[in-house]
Design an enzyme around this catalytic site. Structure first.
Site, PDB file in Angstrom:
ATOM      1  N   ASN A   1     -10.227  -4.020   2.968  1.00 38.30           N
ATOM      2  CA  ASN A   1     -10.025  -3.661   4.375  1.00 38.30           C
ATOM      3  C   ASN A   1     -11.066  -3.245   5.153  1.00 38.30           C
ATOM      4  O   ASN A   1     -11.064  -2.503   6.087  1.00 38.30           O
ATOM      5  CB  ASN A   1      -8.817  -2.797   4.254  1.00 38.30           C
ATOM      6  CG  ASN A   1      -7.546  -3.213   4.215  1.00 38.30           C
ATOM      7  OD1 ASN A   1      -7.276  -4.546   4.714  1.00 38.30           O
ATOM      8  ND2 ASN A   1      -6.481  -2.815   3.610  1.00 38.30           N
TER       9      ASN A   1
ATOM     10  N   LYS B   1      -1.296  -8.363  -5.069  1.00 35.67           N
ATOM     11  CA  LYS B   1      -2.162  -8.525  -3.692  1.00 35.67           C
ATOM     12  C   LYS B   1      -3.370  -7.836  -3.729  1.00 35.67           C
ATOM     13  O   LYS B   1      -3.281  -6.492  -3.913  1.00 35.67           O
ATOM     14  CB  LYS B   1      -1.106  -8.140  -2.391  1.00 35.67           C
ATOM     15  CG  LYS B   1      -1.791  -8.377  -1.158  1.00 35.67           C
ATOM     16  CD  LYS B   1      -0.428  -8.004  -0.274  1.00 35.67           C
ATOM     17  CE  LYS B   1      -1.188  -7.734   1.134  1.00 35.67           C
ATOM     18  NZ  LYS B   1      -0.294  -7.380   2.049  1.00 35.67           N
ATOM     19  N   TRP B   2      -4.213  -8.447  -3.782  1.00 39.92           N
ATOM     20  CA  TRP B   2      -5.709  -7.978  -3.861  1.00 39.92           C
ATOM     21  C   TRP B   2      -6.250  -7.772  -2.515  1.00 39.92           C
ATOM     22  O   TRP B   2      -6.705  -8.745  -1.835  1.00 39.92           O
ATOM     23  CB  TRP B   2      -6.478  -8.806  -4.660  1.00 39.92           C
ATOM     24  CG  TRP B   2      -7.972  -8.251  -5.038  1.00 39.92           C
ATOM     25  CD1 TRP B   2      -8.959  -7.702  -4.191  1.00 39.92           C
ATOM     26  CD2 TRP B   2      -8.490  -8.154  -6.286  1.00 39.92           C
ATOM     27  NE1 TRP B   2      -9.990  -7.572  -4.618  1.00 39.92           N
ATOM     28  CE2 TRP B   2      -9.776  -7.646  -6.233  1.00 39.92           C
ATOM     29  CE3 TRP B   2      -7.951  -8.291  -7.648  1.00 39.92           C
ATOM     30  CZ2 TRP B   2     -10.611  -7.389  -7.280  1.00 39.92           C
ATOM     31  CZ3 TRP B   2      -8.675  -8.115  -8.879  1.00 39.92           C
ATOM     32  CH2 TRP B   2     -10.049  -7.563  -8.722  1.00 39.92           C
ATOM     33  N   ASP B   3      -6.542  -6.511  -1.946  1.00 41.96           N
ATOM     34  CA  ASP B   3      -6.811  -6.309  -0.640  1.00 41.96           C
ATOM     35  C   ASP B   3      -8.578  -5.955  -0.448  1.00 41.96           C
ATOM     36  O   ASP B   3      -9.064  -5.523  -1.365  1.00 41.96           O
ATOM     37  CB  ASP B   3      -5.888  -5.232   0.224  1.00 41.96           C
ATOM     38  CG  ASP B   3      -5.648  -5.635   1.631  1.00 41.96           C
ATOM     39  OD1 ASP B   3      -6.391  -6.167   2.337  1.00 41.96           O
ATOM     40  OD2 ASP B   3      -4.610  -5.217   2.025  1.00 41.96           O
TER      41      ASP B   3
ATOM     42  N   ASP C   1      -2.715 -10.404   9.639  1.00 40.45           N
ATOM     43  CA  ASP C   1      -1.873  -9.274   9.701  1.00 40.45           C
ATOM     44  C   ASP C   1      -1.086  -9.525  10.992  1.00 40.45           C
ATOM     45  O   ASP C   1      -0.205  -8.810  11.210  1.00 40.45           O
ATOM     46  CB  ASP C   1      -2.667  -8.031   9.762  1.00 40.45           C
ATOM     47  CG  ASP C   1      -2.999  -7.329   8.556  1.00 40.45           C
ATOM     48  OD1 ASP C   1      -2.419  -8.065   7.630  1.00 40.45           O
ATOM     49  OD2 ASP C   1      -3.904  -6.773   8.528  1.00 40.45           O
TER      50      ASP C   1
ATOM     51  N   CYS D   1      -6.257 -10.854   0.126  1.00 37.39           N
ATOM     52  CA  CYS D   1      -5.998 -10.241   1.442  1.00 37.39           C
ATOM     53  C   CYS D   1      -7.282  -9.480   1.989  1.00 37.39           C
ATOM     54  O   CYS D   1      -7.889  -8.992   1.067  1.00 37.39           O
ATOM     55  CB  CYS D   1      -5.002  -9.480   1.368  1.00 37.39           C
ATOM     56  SG  CYS D   1      -4.553  -8.648   2.840  1.00 37.39           S
TER      57      CYS D   1
ATOM     58  N   ARG E   1     -11.664   2.421   8.494  1.00 35.77           N
ATOM     59  CA  ARG E   1     -10.442   2.617   7.905  1.00 35.77           C
ATOM     60  C   ARG E   1     -10.473   3.722   7.053  1.00 35.77           C
ATOM     61  O   ARG E   1      -9.671   3.648   6.109  1.00 35.77           O
ATOM     62  CB  ARG E   1      -9.828   1.399   7.606  1.00 35.77           C
ATOM     63  CG  ARG E   1      -8.246   1.322   7.564  1.00 35.77           C
ATOM     64  CD  ARG E   1      -7.614   0.298   6.596  1.00 35.77           C
ATOM     65  NE  ARG E   1      -6.179   0.404   6.885  1.00 35.77           N
ATOM     66  CZ  ARG E   1      -5.081   0.113   6.064  1.00 35.77           C
ATOM     67  NH1 ARG E   1      -5.596  -0.275   4.911  1.00 35.77           N
ATOM     68  NH2 ARG E   1      -3.983   0.005   6.358  1.00 35.77           N
TER      69      ARG E   1
ATOM     70  N   ASP F   1       0.726  -1.351  -0.054  1.00 35.43           N
ATOM     71  CA  ASP F   1       0.072  -0.139  -0.045  1.00 35.43           C
ATOM     72  C   ASP F   1       0.917   0.998   0.016  1.00 35.43           C
ATOM     73  O   ASP F   1       1.835   1.492   0.801  1.00 35.43           O
ATOM     74  CB  ASP F   1      -0.653  -0.077   1.281  1.00 35.43           C
ATOM     75  CG  ASP F   1      -1.895   0.982   1.254  1.00 35.43           C
ATOM     76  OD1 ASP F   1      -2.115   1.888   0.168  1.00 35.43           O
ATOM     77  OD2 ASP F   1      -2.764   0.929   2.177  1.00 35.43           O
TER      78      ASP F   1
HETATM   79  C1  GLA Z   1      -4.115  -4.960   5.047  1.00 34.30           C
HETATM   80  C2  GLA Z   1      -3.292  -5.886   4.723  1.00 34.30           C
HETATM   81  C3  GLA Z   1      -1.792  -5.637   5.153  1.00 34.30           C
HETATM   82  C4  GLA Z   1      -1.409  -4.306   4.201  1.00 34.30           C
HETATM   83  C5  GLA Z   1      -2.454  -3.391   4.751  1.00 34.30           C
HETATM   84  C6  GLA Z   1      -2.004  -2.074   3.578  1.00 34.30           C
HETATM   85  O1  GLA Z   1      -4.233  -4.566   6.411  1.00 34.30           O
HETATM   86  O2  GLA Z   1      -3.667  -7.119   5.432  1.00 34.30           O
HETATM   87  O3  GLA Z   1      -0.880  -6.707   4.635  1.00 34.30           O
HETATM   88  O4  GLA Z   1      -1.271  -4.806   2.775  1.00 34.30           O
HETATM   89  O5  GLA Z   1      -3.677  -3.560   4.283  1.00 34.30           O
HETATM   90  O6  GLA Z   1      -2.862  -1.005   4.054  1.00 34.30           O
END
Ligand code: GLA
Length: 725
Positions: free
Chosen positions: A482, A478-480, A550, A528, A445, A369
């Site tokens: 959150n 990496k596809w997040d 995390d 993720c 967030r 990120d």
């Molecule tokens: C999430 C992911 C982390 C990281 C952050 C970035 O919390 O689990 O590994 O990529 O976002 O904002």
């Protein structure tokens, strides 16, 4: 032939490698369930429908002659709402008259080799037509014209059956699906423990075991994703079953949105399990001729305890869920920048990471990120997927070239389903975020969710991602995801269709993932969601690995990885060595070796001594890669049962190799420590790589080895590798 239809008795018998599943076309074309359990050769089970009942409170059908038939008591193959079955129902359709009485009966069936793909949804696939057979049973509600197809695929070499349901509106009036579960399973017993995985951010997939009780017990998500809180997995284990012995039935929904698994134990001591999309946050309007496809449930039967169930899930997922090059090919060993520098980086720092990582033997740098828009913290820029050239001077292409020149591949982070209120995209399209009119949007967030149910939104995000991925040699994504979804609504859905939002969101995400993986088939994807908040088989279909949590504390990771391993293979569990100093770097690596393995720290801060250690760890990673990624997992000491130690092993399929790992969570009260290994060939002889000692498989599995002299201080750990001679 794994699916047999006995036309005289009108019995379907579905045989996997180890299990049989039997149901019958009963009088008046009701489908009645007869058996699911260990494999049986015959089908003399018709008496199983009979459970007796107390007359007037259990409605029946006057046309049925059989004694004591009632949908309320009889084990029903696919339970329906409102027509005499008062237990949890798998299907409810509100028809144009306004009632939701639903009653589907057998019409016809077909049996064929192979397995159908499910429109718009991830599902298990076959590598060759011969691997499985499919039974499609067409049923109909004659009053409403709903045509409901029950789809069963039976795997010959695995104890696995997949199930899903397709609903077609065969009438000329609109109908509203209120619930359509993907499976319904009945047992004429209640002596089960229910196992499921609950959790939260930093503590995903904690194992919960409880004895079934009369009434309904359930696990659900209504957060818009499968979630940290509950995994779409549930197992029914014989109350006497253990890790290694006894019957266990596992159920895992291939779906990444709101799900529900309900288990009802009724007053007749039968157990019914249904699993599928959570009806609480779901509805679907079917116009005449339209079809709705449910997601798929993977059902595993094990006669070899919980461990046997896990190994069956691991096998079928490795072979029939993961797709593309990275399902089988060796994946590059990565370092991820997140815990190393969070948002605080520029091109020079990334290059310095790459340089140091290269010296240690790491193969890929993942820039997490913070590389896009104006993102320097989590308050802005999601949705603005263009490079922040203040940070990456010279642009992304130049950075990647420098990293590649050092000899590392390059990976990047996206969070495609999100939008920051502080972003160019939000200013241009405020209605693109998930919202409902006249209601303030909750923030989490510092971000909102983008409306993936809209094609125009998906097109925009796809184009932005495509530009980055096609202009640059990017090897990994990496596809997040959150946050979860509140105020769930779309500006494009009319009031009647708003109830479809959650499912449309999931279908939209799948469509976007499909477009990305089709456009870039060689891209390695890692899913993720604030760690492992979307660790489900739906996501594994698109990304063969998922960041597990995390939480990179090696001791706290043990429960997370143990829980995850209940149904997901180690090769899918994102696990990194971080700078967390709760235990030494060896233990951090030994725990991360359970999964994909990688690093997540500032390599410039690694001491010279640790650098040499890391090099040795990487040698082990290469050496043990195959046994970890493709071997069988045996859990030996569970952190859910033992407060002091955890231990597990991987045994190669040919039983020639075993890698054993043992970790001390807390100095044990009892110093004596014997380990009896599992899964070896009793007739083979194995050499302990470290000592050169040779032992028979029989000795290792029965007498075991004495590890009492090993360091048992808090956080100590060791690996043991054995090879057949
Ligand atoms: C999430 C992911 C982390 C990281 C952050 C970035 O919390 O689990 O590994 O990529 O976002 O904002």
């Amino acid at each position: 032939m794994s699916i047999l239809f006995d036309s005289e008795k009108k019995i379907f018998k579905l045989d996997t490698s180890d299990s049989s599943y039997v149901f019958q076309i009963f009088e008046e074309n009701y489908l009645v369930h007869l058996y699911y359990g260990a494999k049986i050769p015959d089908n003399n089970l018709t008496a199983n429908y009979y459970r007796g009942w107390f007359a007037s409170f259990c409605p029946s059908n006057a046309k049925v002659k059989a004694d004591c038939f009632s949908p309320d008591v009889t084990p029903m193959e696919y339970s329906c709402e409102g027509a005499g079955d008062f237990r949890v129902s798998a299907l409810a359709i509100r028809n144009s008259d306004g009632n939701n009485v639903t009653d589907v009966r057998y019409v016809s069936h077909k049996i064929y080799k192979g397995k159908p793909a499910l429109e718009g949804l991830p599902s298990l696939h076959l590598n060759s037509e011969d691997e499985a057979e499919t039974l499609e049973v067409l049923t109909e509600d004659r009053t409403t014209g709903a045509l409901v197809t029950l789809i069963y695929t039976v795997f010959e070499n695995y104890p696995v059956i997949t199930r899903s349901v397709k609903v077609e509106n065969g009438s000329d009036a609109r109908m509203d699906i209120e619930r359509v579960y993907s499976c319904c399973v009945e047992y004429e017993r209640t002596d089960f423990n229910m196992m499921h995985l609950y959790g939260k951010w930093l503590k995903e997939r904690t194992l919960q075991v409880r004895h079934l009780a009369h009434g309904i017990q359930s696990v659900v998500s209504k957060r818009g994703s499968s979630s940290h809180n509950h995994n779409p997995f549930v197992a029914l284990a014989d109350e006497k079953a253990t890790e290694d012995y006894g019957e266990v039935y596992g159920f895992n929904l291939v779906y990444s949105g709101n799900f529900s698994a309900e288990i009802e134990v009724d007053a007749f001591n039968s157990t019914r399990l249904i699993m599928g999309i959570n009806p609480e946050s779901f509805g679907w309007i079917l116009e005449p001729g339209e079809v709705f496809q449910s997601p798929e449930v993977v059902m595993v039967y094990s006669g070899e305890g919980v461990g046997g169930m896990s190994r069956a899930f691991h096998d079928i997922y490795r072979n029939n869920l993961l797709r593309g090059k990275w399902a089988k090919e060796k994946r590059p060993l990565l370092i991820n920048s997140w815990e190393g520098c969070y948002f605080d980086f520029d091109d020079e720092k990334m290059v310095s990471f790459a340089r140091k990582a290269k010296e240690m033997g790491i193969e890929m740098l993942v820039m997490d990120d913070g590389w896009f828009g104006k993102r320097n913290d989590d308050t802005s820029s999601l949705g603005d997927w263009f490079v922040n050239e203040d940070k990456l001077k010279g642009g992304l292409g130049s950075l990647i070239k420098r990293v590649n020149d050092i000899g590392l591949k390059f990976g990047i982070w996206f969070e495609p389903e999100m939008i920051s209120p502080e972003s160019k995209l939000y200013k241009e399209h405020p209605d693109w975020c998930v919202h409902v009119n006249d209601r303030e949007n909750s923030i989490a967030r510092q971000q909102y969710v983008i409306d993936m149910s809209r094609k125009d939104v998906r097109d925009n995000i796809f184009e932005q991602m495509y530009a980055i991925l096609s202009d640059n040699p990017i090897d990994y994504l990496k596809w997040d995801f959150n946050r979860n979804i509140s105020e769930a609504g779309s500006a494009l859905l009319d009031s009647e269709h708003q109830k479809e939002f959650f499912h449309r969101f999931v279908l939209g995400t799948y469509e976007l993932m499909d477009r990305i993986t089709s456009a870039f088939p060689d891209l390695l994807m890692e899913n993720c969601s604030g760690g492992g908040g979307r660790f489900d088989p739906g996501m594994l279909y698109y990304s063969p690995q998922i960041w597990c949590s995390d939480n990179t504390d090696p001791i706290e990771r043990l429960t997370i990885q143990f829980g995850t391993s209940l149904c997901y293979p180690g090769m899918c569990m994102g696990a990194h060595v971080s700078a967390n100093n709760r235990a030494g770097i060896d233990t951090r690596a030994n725990v991360a070796l359970w999964g994909t393995f990688g690093y997540e720290l500032d390599p410039n801060k690694v001491s010279d001594e640790d650098k040499e250690t890391v090099k040795k760890q990487i040698e082990k990673y290469h050496k043990y890669y195959d046994v970890i990624h493709f071997g069988d997992l045996y859990r030996i000491i569970s952190p859910f049962e033992n407060h002091y130690r955890s231990a597990w092993s991987y045994v190669s399929k040919d039983k020639n190799e075993m890698l054993f790992t043992s970790v001390v969570m807390r100095r044990p009260e009892i110093s004596s420590y014997f380990v009896r290994f599992k899964g070896l060939d009793k007739d083979k002889y194995y050499k302990d790589e470290e000592t050169g000692e040779v032992y028979s498989g029989a000795l290792l599995m029965n007498a075991g080895l004495n590890f009492t002299n090993k360091d048992c201080s808090d956080g100590a750990s060791f690996l043991k590798y054995f090879k057949a001679i």
